[in-house]
Design a protein around this motif. Sequence first.
Motif, PDB file in Angstrom:
ATOM      1  N   GLN A   1      -9.377   3.529   7.939  1.00  0.00           N
ATOM      2  CA  GLN A   1     -10.188   2.892   6.903  1.00  0.00           C
ATOM      3  C   GLN A   1     -10.611   1.485   7.329  1.00  0.00           C
ATOM      4  O   GLN A   1     -11.779   1.101   7.204  1.00  0.00           O
TER       5      GLN A   1
ATOM      6  N   ALA B   1       0.840  -1.199   0.000  1.00  0.00           N
ATOM      7  CA  ALA B   1       0.000   0.000   0.000  1.00  0.00           C
ATOM      8  C   ALA B   1       0.876   1.251   0.000  1.00  0.00           C
ATOM      9  O   ALA B   1       1.226   1.776   1.057  1.00  0.00           O
TER      10      ALA B   1
ATOM     11  N   LEU C   1      -8.397   8.976   1.338  1.00  0.00           N
ATOM     12  CA  LEU C   1      -7.975   8.149   2.471  1.00  0.00           C
ATOM     13  C   LEU C   1      -7.999   9.030   3.714  1.00  0.00           C
ATOM     14  O   LEU C   1      -6.963   9.487   4.198  1.00  0.00           O
TER      15      LEU C   1
ATOM     16  N   ALA D   1      -2.925   2.977  -1.859  1.00  0.00           N
ATOM     17  CA  ALA D   1      -3.745   3.198  -0.665  1.00  0.00           C
ATOM     18  C   ALA D   1      -4.905   4.129  -0.970  1.00  0.00           C
ATOM     19  O   ALA D   1      -6.047   3.896  -0.545  1.00  0.00           O
TER      20      ALA D   1
ATOM     21  N   ILE E   1      -4.880   4.226   6.698  1.00  0.00           N
ATOM     22  CA  ILE E   1      -5.270   2.832   6.483  1.00  0.00           C
ATOM     23  C   ILE E   1      -5.923   2.267   7.744  1.00  0.00           C
ATOM     24  O   ILE E   1      -6.931   1.555   7.675  1.00  0.00           O
TER      25      ILE E   1
ATOM     26  N   VAL F   1      -6.388  -1.622   0.005  1.00  0.00           N
ATOM     27  CA  VAL F   1      -6.585  -2.338   1.268  1.00  0.00           C
ATOM     28  C   VAL F   1      -8.030  -2.815   1.411  1.00  0.00           C
ATOM     29  O   VAL F   1      -8.289  -3.964   1.786  1.00  0.00           O
TER      30      VAL F   1
END
Length: 235
Positions: A194, A117, A171, A122, A191, A127
């Motif tokens: 997320q 990622a 993101l 990303a 991430i 992901v």
Amino acid sequence: MTLRIRRVTTTRSGGVSAPPFDTFNLGDHVGDDPKAVAANRKRLAAAIKLPEDHVIWMNQTHSSDVALVDGPRADAVDDTDALVTTTPRLALAVVTADCVPVLMADARAGVVAAVHAGRVGAADGIVLRTLETMLAKGARAADISVLLGPAVSGANYEVPAQMATDVDARLPGSRTTTAKGTPGLDLRAGIARQLSGAGVKAIDVDPRCTVADKKLFSHRRDAPTGRLACLVWME
């Protein structure tokens, strides 16, 4: 039956590559001697006690493509940035030198994944795409554990302000301020947010920054340089 999950992260030391790839470079696309890379990969397989063809590599392209793997293979999986398997003793490998290695596992369902990622992947959702693939194979978000491996930290990932804004729009939670007080990105923070929003509860973050830690490879600090490997498998 709950399977045992293994995760391994390498460092720069322990291999045979010459400078500037010294010494345990596991990337075969950075200009290092192919024989040295092959020797390093052989050492890695021996260290984790798996046959060489049970360590599955990717030819990563900063895409949002996910590939399923169901058995040993001698060649890398082309043009993908995530691997998913339900087969025990297949170690899925991701190579990085600042990007985020994401190792995901559902020990109860018997599904694991390794994700490369970087900023582009990303932001493009690699992901979540991997998570969706795991769920399709029987995993449950609440049972998945995740390790976000060594990567460039927000303190050292300076980017133009507009880029930080654009990535954060896709993101959320990734925009930050560097140690210099300039716009930056913390991809691991984005991430983690997320995944949490998707129902994943067990998220661990390796605290090491590839730029700050000289024991790790960093493209931003040293290019050209080698690549670390992060691996996940079931036993």
